[in-house]
Design a protein around this motif. Structure first.
Motif, PDB file in Angstrom:
ATOM      1  N   GLY A 171      26.015  12.484  -6.325  1.00 34.81           N
ATOM      2  CA  GLY A 171      27.308  13.126  -5.691  1.00 34.81           C
ATOM      3  C   GLY A 171      26.989  13.390  -4.244  1.00 34.81           C
ATOM      4  N   GLU A 172      26.873  14.291  -3.748  1.00 33.16           N
ATOM      5  CA  GLU A 172      27.011  14.169  -1.891  1.00 33.16           C
ATOM      6  C   GLU A 172      25.357  13.682  -1.448  1.00 33.16           C
ATOM      7  OE1 GLU A 172      26.867  18.335   0.224  1.00 33.16           O
ATOM      8  OE2 GLU A 172      27.900  19.115  -2.179  1.00 33.16           O
ATOM      9  N   GLU A 173      24.457  14.050  -2.320  1.00 29.88           N
ATOM     10  CA  GLU A 173      23.402  13.302  -1.375  1.00 29.88           C
ATOM     11  C   GLU A 173      23.493  12.125  -1.959  1.00 29.88           C
ATOM     12  OE1 GLU A 173      21.726  16.072   0.132  1.00 29.88           O
ATOM     13  OE2 GLU A 173      23.090  16.849  -0.131  1.00 29.88           O
ATOM     14  N   GLY A 174      24.233  11.039  -1.918  1.00 30.31           N
ATOM     15  CA  GLY A 174      24.505  10.140  -2.393  1.00 30.31           C
ATOM     16  C   GLY A 174      24.074   9.353  -1.322  1.00 30.31           C
ATOM     17  N   HIS A 175      24.521   9.657   0.064  1.00 32.68           N
ATOM     18  CA  HIS A 175      24.521   9.068   1.455  1.00 32.68           C
ATOM     19  C   HIS A 175      22.857   8.578   1.889  1.00 32.68           C
ATOM     20  CE1 HIS A 175      24.038  12.377   2.513  1.00 32.68           C
ATOM     21  NE2 HIS A 175      23.521  12.276   3.855  1.00 32.68           N
ATOM     22  N   LEU A 176      22.435   9.463   1.047  1.00 31.33           N
ATOM     23  CA  LEU A 176      20.801   9.276   1.704  1.00 31.33           C
ATOM     24  C   LEU A 176      20.208   8.267   1.301  1.00 31.33           C
ATOM     25  CD1 LEU A 176      19.593  12.530   0.442  1.00 31.33           C
ATOM     26  CD2 LEU A 176      20.502  11.677   3.102  1.00 31.33           C
ATOM     27  N   LEU A 177      20.762   7.789   0.146  1.00 34.24           N
ATOM     28  CA  LEU A 177      20.131   6.121  -0.578  1.00 34.24           C
ATOM     29  C   LEU A 177      20.250   4.971   0.347  1.00 34.24           C
ATOM     30  CD1 LEU A 177      21.158   6.937  -4.091  1.00 34.24           C
ATOM     31  CD2 LEU A 177      19.205   7.092  -2.972  1.00 34.24           C
ATOM     32  N   HIS A 178      21.677   4.698   0.486  1.00 36.02           N
ATOM     33  CA  HIS A 178      22.271   3.834   1.888  1.00 36.02           C
ATOM     34  C   HIS A 178      21.119   3.998   3.074  1.00 36.02           C
ATOM     35  CE1 HIS A 178      25.204   6.096   3.472  1.00 36.02           C
ATOM     36  NE2 HIS A 178      26.507   6.070   3.146  1.00 36.02           N
ATOM     37  N   LEU A 179      21.309   4.941   3.599  1.00 32.70           N
ATOM     38  CA  LEU A 179      21.055   5.920   4.667  1.00 32.70           C
ATOM     39  C   LEU A 179      19.583   5.472   5.006  1.00 32.70           C
ATOM     40  CD1 LEU A 179      21.272   6.672   7.652  1.00 32.70           C
ATOM     41  CD2 LEU A 179      20.628   9.085   7.054  1.00 32.70           C
ATOM     42  N   ALA A 180      18.639   5.735   3.480  1.00 30.16           N
ATOM     43  CA  ALA A 180      17.033   5.154   3.627  1.00 30.16           C
ATOM     44  C   ALA A 180      17.224   3.632   3.608  1.00 30.16           C
ATOM     45  CB  ALA A 180      17.299   6.136   2.266  1.00 30.16           C
ATOM     46  N   LEU A 181      17.872   3.095   2.721  1.00 28.73           N
ATOM     47  CA  LEU A 181      17.558   1.534   2.965  1.00 28.73           C
ATOM     48  C   LEU A 181      18.372   1.061   4.482  1.00 28.73           C
ATOM     49  CD1 LEU A 181      18.056  -1.030   1.633  1.00 28.73           C
ATOM     50  CD2 LEU A 181      19.958  -0.857   0.519  1.00 28.73           C
ATOM     51  N   SER A 182      18.754   1.433   5.086  1.00 29.50           N
ATOM     52  CA  SER A 182      18.765   1.401   6.560  1.00 29.50           C
ATOM     53  C   SER A 182      18.066   1.830   7.210  1.00 29.50           C
ATOM     54  CB  SER A 182      20.624   1.816   6.871  1.00 29.50           C
ATOM     55  OG  SER A 182      21.546   1.984   6.048  1.00 29.50           O
ATOM     56  N   PHE A 183      17.358   2.298   7.365  1.00 36.31           N
ATOM     57  CA  PHE A 183      16.186   3.024   7.438  1.00 36.31           C
ATOM     58  C   PHE A 183      14.885   1.642   7.475  1.00 36.31           C
ATOM     59  CE2 PHE A 183      17.824   7.094   8.952  1.00 36.31           C
ATOM     60  CZ  PHE A 183      16.840   6.869  10.553  1.00 36.31           C
ATOM     61  N   ALA A 184      15.001   1.351   6.022  1.00 34.82           N
ATOM     62  CA  ALA A 184      13.871   0.403   5.760  1.00 34.82           C
ATOM     63  C   ALA A 184      14.067  -0.853   5.981  1.00 34.82           C
ATOM     64  CB  ALA A 184      13.695   0.854   4.234  1.00 34.82           C
ATOM     65  N   ILE A 185      15.330  -1.530   6.435  1.00 39.47           N
ATOM     66  CA  ILE A 185      15.459  -2.218   6.740  1.00 39.47           C
ATOM     67  C   ILE A 185      15.699  -2.567   8.492  1.00 39.47           C
ATOM     68  CG2 ILE A 185      17.249  -4.084   7.674  1.00 39.47           C
ATOM     69  CD1 ILE A 185      19.235  -2.985   5.059  1.00 39.47           C
ATOM     70  N   ALA A 186      16.207  -1.592   9.511  1.00 43.13           N
ATOM     71  CA  ALA A 186      15.484  -1.469  10.807  1.00 43.13           C
ATOM     72  C   ALA A 186      14.205  -1.449  10.578  1.00 43.13           C
ATOM     73  CB  ALA A 186      16.210  -0.852  10.999  1.00 43.13           C
ATOM     74  N   ILE A 187      13.462  -0.911   9.908  1.00 38.04           N
ATOM     75  CA  ILE A 187      11.683  -0.940  10.188  1.00 38.04           C
ATOM     76  C   ILE A 187      11.085  -2.184  10.595  1.00 38.04           C
ATOM     77  CG2 ILE A 187       9.788   0.395   9.708  1.00 38.04           C
ATOM     78  CD1 ILE A 187      11.415   2.969   9.261  1.00 38.04           C
ATOM     79  N   GLY A 188      11.976  -2.474   9.135  1.00 38.72           N
ATOM     80  CA  GLY A 188      11.050  -4.545   8.628  1.00 38.72           C
ATOM     81  C   GLY A 188      10.754  -5.035   9.812  1.00 38.72           C
ATOM     82  N   VAL A 189      12.753  -5.085   9.941  1.00 38.31           N
ATOM     83  CA  VAL A 189      12.677  -6.502  11.273  1.00 38.31           C
ATOM     84  C   VAL A 189      12.351  -6.010  12.550  1.00 38.31           C
ATOM     85  CG1 VAL A 189      14.641  -7.078  12.605  1.00 38.31           C
ATOM     86  CG2 VAL A 189      15.200  -6.600   9.881  1.00 38.31           C
ATOM     87  N   LEU A 190      12.190  -4.900  13.331  1.00 35.41           N
ATOM     88  CA  LEU A 190      11.732  -4.590  14.140  1.00 35.41           C
ATOM     89  C   LEU A 190       9.646  -4.487  13.793  1.00 35.41           C
ATOM     90  CD1 LEU A 190      13.224  -1.641  15.740  1.00 35.41           C
ATOM     91  CD2 LEU A 190      13.591  -3.539  16.000  1.00 35.41           C
ATOM     92  N   ALA A 191       9.467  -4.753  12.773  1.00 38.96           N
ATOM     93  CA  ALA A 191       7.678  -4.466  12.744  1.00 38.96           C
ATOM     94  C   ALA A 191       8.196  -6.209  12.594  1.00 38.96           C
ATOM     95  CB  ALA A 191       7.862  -4.146  11.047  1.00 38.96           C
ATOM     96  N   ALA A 192       8.375  -6.796  11.995  1.00 45.80           N
ATOM     97  CA  ALA A 192       8.768  -8.235  11.916  1.00 45.80           C
ATOM     98  C   ALA A 192       8.619  -8.977  13.363  1.00 45.80           C
ATOM     99  CB  ALA A 192       9.279  -8.933  11.131  1.00 45.80           C
ATOM    100  N   THR A 193       8.771  -8.401  14.062  1.00 46.89           N
ATOM    101  CA  THR A 193       8.978  -8.578  15.435  1.00 46.89           C
ATOM    102  C   THR A 193       7.547  -9.007  15.976  1.00 46.89           C
ATOM    103  OG1 THR A 193       9.698  -7.081  16.773  1.00 46.89           O
ATOM    104  CG2 THR A 193      11.577  -8.241  15.586  1.00 46.89           C
ATOM    105  N   ALA A 194       6.876  -7.473  16.103  1.00 47.55           N
ATOM    106  CA  ALA A 194       6.056  -6.638  15.612  1.00 47.55           C
ATOM    107  C   ALA A 194       4.693  -8.175  15.189  1.00 47.55           C
ATOM    108  CB  ALA A 194       5.988  -5.696  15.738  1.00 47.55           C
ATOM    109  N   ARG A 195       4.817  -8.471  14.636  1.00 40.72           N
ATOM    110  CA  ARG A 195       3.927  -9.313  13.296  1.00 40.72           C
ATOM    111  C   ARG A 195       3.922 -10.299  14.008  1.00 40.72           C
ATOM    112  NH1 ARG A 195       0.221 -11.617  11.887  1.00 40.72           N
ATOM    113  NH2 ARG A 195      -0.152 -12.065   9.739  1.00 40.72           N
ATOM    114  N   VAL A 196       5.224 -11.353  14.817  1.00 39.78           N
ATOM    115  CA  VAL A 196       4.749 -12.300  15.018  1.00 39.78           C
ATOM    116  C   VAL A 196       4.278 -12.032  16.824  1.00 39.78           C
ATOM    117  CG1 VAL A 196       6.605 -14.102  16.421  1.00 39.78           C
ATOM    118  CG2 VAL A 196       7.517 -13.129  14.108  1.00 39.78           C
TER     119      VAL A 196
END
Length: 496
Positions: A66-91
């Motif tokens: 239902g209408e809360e389904g948008h939270l799924l793609h939003l959560a995935l998008s946050f996870a990707i953004a956090i992961g990429v920025l974390a990877a830059t710090a890791r380097v």
């Protein structure tokens, strides 16, 4: 040997922790400076996730989440953004600690984070909001002790975690303050008081319903809102224009001031979401201010040679219509006497009478005239066409009146066909009675309220159905919203 292993484990754990802090605070820093706009580093990732999600998955989520389904793609998008920025710090952490050059690691991490944010948002200045926290946490990480003799204490980790949380909290506050201006409209469009009069007249004709059934005009806060992505375009009327292109001799560009100089109308129009459940609440009505689309199409295609039109939005959404369906279409820049809110398509959206809500394109930017049909956004994902809407009678409230009777009530809608009557059964469909109906608001594409009161006697199965203005009874057979909109009679068991 044991100490060597422990040292490496501590180093690895420390790098992961500080990289994680960098990723989270980098996203928070971007939100602080960009707010809930498409300049936020998560926004373009979210748009990409939405575009790449297969239609079958989209349909499954709409029907089952239902209408809360948008939270799924939003959560995935946050996870990707956090992961990429974390990877830059890791380097940066790896370079700073391995070579004993912390400054080099910090500069490298910050530069990588900035390049990532700037490239996906096209906002080099605002990208600093994501890059600066990444650089700071890389610096803290490279300077943190990691040897056995200098074991980072629990206190250090707690202080680091608390600092990251505090930064996130401050960023949320700053981001919200940024958002306050984004939802503000440009001011009233009801300069002569006509919209106010229309809304007051509609209020007078509303039924006096005791339950939660709303009136005949929905406020900004009440009006449902569904978009393909989470982050709305942020457009200024001064910067907005719409271009009519395609199979035409000369492109026609319409700036906002030209549009608002055209003959202005105020229309009641009801919108219903194709993805809602049978008795869902994604059905609302407003008074829209704008101008007819037909004269602009005629200017671009005076001989009427094009049979189809693809309507395109600033958020990459697109819908195809036969041009004949656009004869009564409307370009709206006002809603209930105010400029359109950003979430409803500011500065200009399209309204196509009698068609499902998702075809009424927000943030319209281009109309491409075509000589052959092409699939629109939702058609590419398995949904069927652009309309017309299905007839429905909603059962939205049940209330025990002071005299002991039960009042059931709701709204009914059938697009431009209108509603002739609503029938109510209190015995599961064996017998039917006509419900009391409100007068419809003036317009060709509007809903009506209905209500019915009865004296209860035990358990009652309430069933409601509508008859449209052409005399056609709402279909009884139930179907899910996918792929052509929910159908069936709404039923509810009431016991007193």
């Amino acid at each position: 040997m044991i100490e060597s292993f422990r040292e490496r484990d501590l180093l690895s754990l420390s790098n992961l922790l500080f990289a994680g802090f960098a990723g989270v605070t980098g996203v928070a820093g971007s939100y602080a400076v960009a707010g809930n706009t498409r300049r936020f580093v998560v926004a373009p990732i979210d748009a990409l996730v939405v575009r790449m999600t297969p239609g079958e998955i989209v349909a499954f989520v709409i029907q089952n989440v239902g209408e809360e389904g948008h939270l799924l793609h939003l959560a995935l998008s946050f996870a990707i953004a956090i992961g990429v920025l974390a990877a830059t710090a890791r380097v940066g952490l790896a370079v700073g600690r391995r070579d004993g050059r912390p400054v080099t690691g910090v500069v490298l991490a910050g530069s990588l984070a900035w390049a990532f944010a700037a490239s996906i948002t096209s906002q080099p200045a605002l990208a600093v909001g994501a890059a600066a926290p990444v650089a700071v946490w890389t610096a803290v990480g490279t300077l943190s002790p990691t040897t056995v003799g200098q074991d980072p204490s629990r206190r250090r980790m707690l202080v680091s975690s608390a600092s990251a949380l505090a930064f996130v909290g401050v960023s949320l506050g700053l981001g919200r303050s940024t958002n306050e201006g984004d939802s503000v409209t440009d001011g009233p469009t009801d300069t002569n008081g006509k919209v106010t009069t229309l809304m007051q007249d509609a209020e007078k004709t509303s039924l006096d319903i005791s339950g939660d059934t709303p009136g005949l005009v929905s406020s900004f806060d009440e009006f449902y809102n569904v978009d393909i992505a989470e982050f709305d375009p942020d457009l200024s009327p001064d910067d907005w224009s719409m271009t009519i292109t395609g199979e035409v001799g000369t492109d026609v560009t319409v700036p906002f001031d030209k549009l608002t100089d055209m003959p202005t109308e105020h229309r009641f129009v009801t919108l219903r979401c194709v993805g809602e459940g049978l008795n869902g609440h994604k059905l609302d009505t407003a008074v829209w201010t704008g101008t007819p689309l037909a004269p602009l199409l005629a200017e671009a295609d005076p001989d009427g040679e094009c049979d189809c039109a693809m309507l395109k939005a600033e958020d990459d959404y697109f819908v195809q219509f036969p041009t004949e369906a656009l004869e009564d279409a409307f370009l709206a820049w006002g809603m209930n006497g105010q400029s359109l809110p950003r979430s409803h398509g500011h500065p200009v959206r399209v309204l196509v009478p009698g068609h499902w809500g998702e075809t009424n394109v927000k943030w319209i930017s281009e109309i491409e005239l075509l000589d052959e049909e092409m699939d629109g956004y939702w058609e590419q994902r398995g949904w069927h066409g652009t309309g017309p809407v299905n007839t429905v009678a909603k059962l939205w409230s049940e209330t025990t009146l002071n005299d002991g009777r039960i009042e059931v009530a709701g709204h009914a809608y059938a697009g431009t066909r209108g509603i002739e009557r609503v029938e109510v059964s209190i015995d599961g469909g064996d017998t039917w009675q006509d419900a009391e109906l409100s007068e419809p608001p003036p317009g060709d594409d509007v809903w009506r309220q209905w209500r019915h009161a009865f004296s209860p006697d035990g358990t009652h199965e309430i069933v409601v159905r509508a008859v449209d203005g052409e005399g056609t009874l709402q279909p009884e057979n139930r179907s899910d919203s996918f792929p052509s909109g929910a159908t069936g009679w709404v039923k509810k068991t009431v016991s007193r």
